[in-house]
Design an enzyme around this catalytic site. Structure first.
Site, PDB file in Angstrom:
ATOM      1  N   LEU A 145       0.889  -1.164   0.000  1.00 16.10           N
ATOM      2  CA  LEU A 145       0.000   0.000   0.000  1.00 16.10           C
ATOM      3  C   LEU A 145       0.920   1.205   0.000  1.00 16.10           C
ATOM      4  O   LEU A 145       1.946   1.195   0.679  1.00 16.10           O
ATOM      5  CB  LEU A 145      -0.864   0.043   1.270  1.00 16.10           C
ATOM      6  CG  LEU A 145      -2.051  -0.910   1.417  1.00 16.10           C
ATOM      7  CD1 LEU A 145      -2.726  -0.659   2.760  1.00 16.10           C
ATOM      8  CD2 LEU A 145      -3.061  -0.744   0.298  1.00 16.10           C
ATOM      9  N   ASP A 146       0.548   2.263  -0.735  1.00 17.78           N
ATOM     10  CA  ASP A 146       1.345   3.493  -0.685  1.00 17.78           C
ATOM     11  C   ASP A 146       1.429   3.968   0.757  1.00 17.78           C
ATOM     12  O   ASP A 146       0.508   3.746   1.548  1.00 17.78           O
ATOM     13  CB  ASP A 146       0.693   4.601  -1.523  1.00 17.78           C
ATOM     14  CG  ASP A 146       0.712   4.286  -3.016  1.00 17.78           C
ATOM     15  OD1 ASP A 146       1.514   3.436  -3.423  1.00 17.78           O
ATOM     16  OD2 ASP A 146      -0.099   4.881  -3.750  1.00 17.78           O
ATOM     17  N   ARG A 147       2.494   4.661   1.057  1.00 15.50           N
ATOM     18  CA  ARG A 147       2.722   5.142   2.424  1.00 15.50           C
ATOM     19  C   ARG A 147       1.518   5.921   2.982  1.00 15.50           C
ATOM     20  O   ARG A 147       1.130   5.767   4.130  1.00 15.50           O
ATOM     21  CB  ARG A 147       3.963   6.039   2.413  1.00 15.50           C
ATOM     22  CG  ARG A 147       4.310   6.583   3.776  1.00 15.50           C
ATOM     23  CD  ARG A 147       5.520   7.486   3.695  1.00 15.50           C
ATOM     24  NE  ARG A 147       5.774   8.047   5.019  1.00 15.50           N
ATOM     25  CZ  ARG A 147       6.769   8.845   5.304  1.00 15.50           C
ATOM     26  NH1 ARG A 147       7.627   9.183   4.361  1.00 15.50           N
ATOM     27  NH2 ARG A 147       6.931   9.318   6.521  1.00 15.50           N
TER      28      ARG A 147
END
Length: 317
Positions: A145-147
């Site tokens: 997942l993106d940060r």
């Protein structure tokens, strides 16, 4: 007297006085058990080791006056025992675990925490989990997942589970759904965005993804969940393919940038949302269905954080 590395408390029976009625069990234990790490409190709650009136309860159980809370024996660190790195992060992640068995951990990853260290970050979810679960020698991220995206993240504790889930992800066995708050009025008839995506690295080293004919096929299904007039729409996004930044770029391509997206969003729209208290990217992986190796199915949903919930409340007003 020699200093033992740790001490174990006995079983404790705590009676709930009337003025503490209505409190959640996790908050009650954090104030009652002085010096006990929060990670340990969440672990014994999740494993069902804390009993109230001899019965099992959930971490969100609200106490009543006269409840008898049984706390199991706890191993407590000595004062001079080394506290591991980033204790605050460890506690947040232990509390974020929504499912765990011998082969898999699923957590509701908070926004702003990277899935692994690197690019100037020494610590991410995977490093923290390795510290929290030192016995699980094969911990690996199943996907990313993106940060700044929050929500359900799978981490395999065994190679066999990692292989199984990768196979399911390559087919269409895993059903992942996201919620996104986007700019403008998303038309009900707009049910999908089918646009090829390509990764580019800018001179600054920043990775950007754009829609281009030379890119890889990418398909996202969208559904309207809630409207905020013509100003904003809460949509569900189901990525059929799994490209980098796919939902963010497809939302932009449809003319509806995601709130708080500093790469692909609309700064003016994001500023209004920020002024309502929404200081985050409004993309959350909220639902997950996964076939398990034994033939069963794991189905999970993860709530949004307080920042998200409060912002939508204010937007609705």
């Amino acid at each position: 007297m020699t200093n033992t590395p740790s001490q174990t408390s006995g079983v404790q029976m705590l009676e709930v006085v009337p003025e503490l009625a209505g409190q959640r069990i996790d908050n009650f234990l954090r104030t009652q058990l002085k010096g006990v790490p929060k990670t340990l409190i969440y672990r014994i709650l999740r494993k069902g080791e804390v009993r109230v009136n001899k019965g099992r309860i959930k971490p969100e159980y609200k106490l009543r006056a006269g409840d008898i809370v049984r706390v199991p024996p706890l191993r407590l660190p000595e004062r001079d025992e080394a506290v591991p790195v980033a204790q605050g992060l460890l506690e947040r992640l232990e509390a974020a675990i929504v499912y765990e068995d011998k082969a898999l951990i699923v957590l509701n990853k908070p926004a702003g925490i990277a899935v692994h260290g690197g690019s100037g970050l020494s610590f991410g979810v995977i490093e923290a989990l390795r510290q929290l679960r030192p016995d699980a020698k094969e911990l690996e991220l199943v996907h990313r997942l993106d940060r700044d995206t929050s929500g359900l993240l799978m981490v395999a504790k065994k190679r066999s589970m990692l292989r199984h889930l990768h196979q399911e992800l390559r087919g269409d066995g895993v059903d992942k759904r996201y919620m996104a708050l986007v700019r403008g009025r998303w038309e009900t008839g707009r049910k999908q965005v089918n646009a090829p995506l390509m990764k580019n690295t800018l001179r600054s080293g920043e990775r950007m993804v754009e829609v281009t004919e030379e890119g890889k096929d990418a398909l996202t299904l969208f559904r309207v969940l809630r409207r905020f007039g013509d100003f904003a729409t809460l949509v569900e996004a189901k990525p059929v393919t799994g490209r980098t930044h796919q939902i963010r770029v497809h939302a932009l391509h449809a003319g509806h940038g995601i709130a708080g997206d500093n790469k692909y969003g609309d700064e003016e729209f994001s500023k209004v949302i920020r002024d309502l208290g929404g200081k985050r990217l409004f993309l959350h992986a909220y639902a997950l269905k996964v076939p398990l190796p034994d033939g069963g199915e794991l189905s999970l949903e993860a709530p949004v954080d307080d920042v998200w919930a409060r912002t939508l409340e204010r937007l609705g007003e």
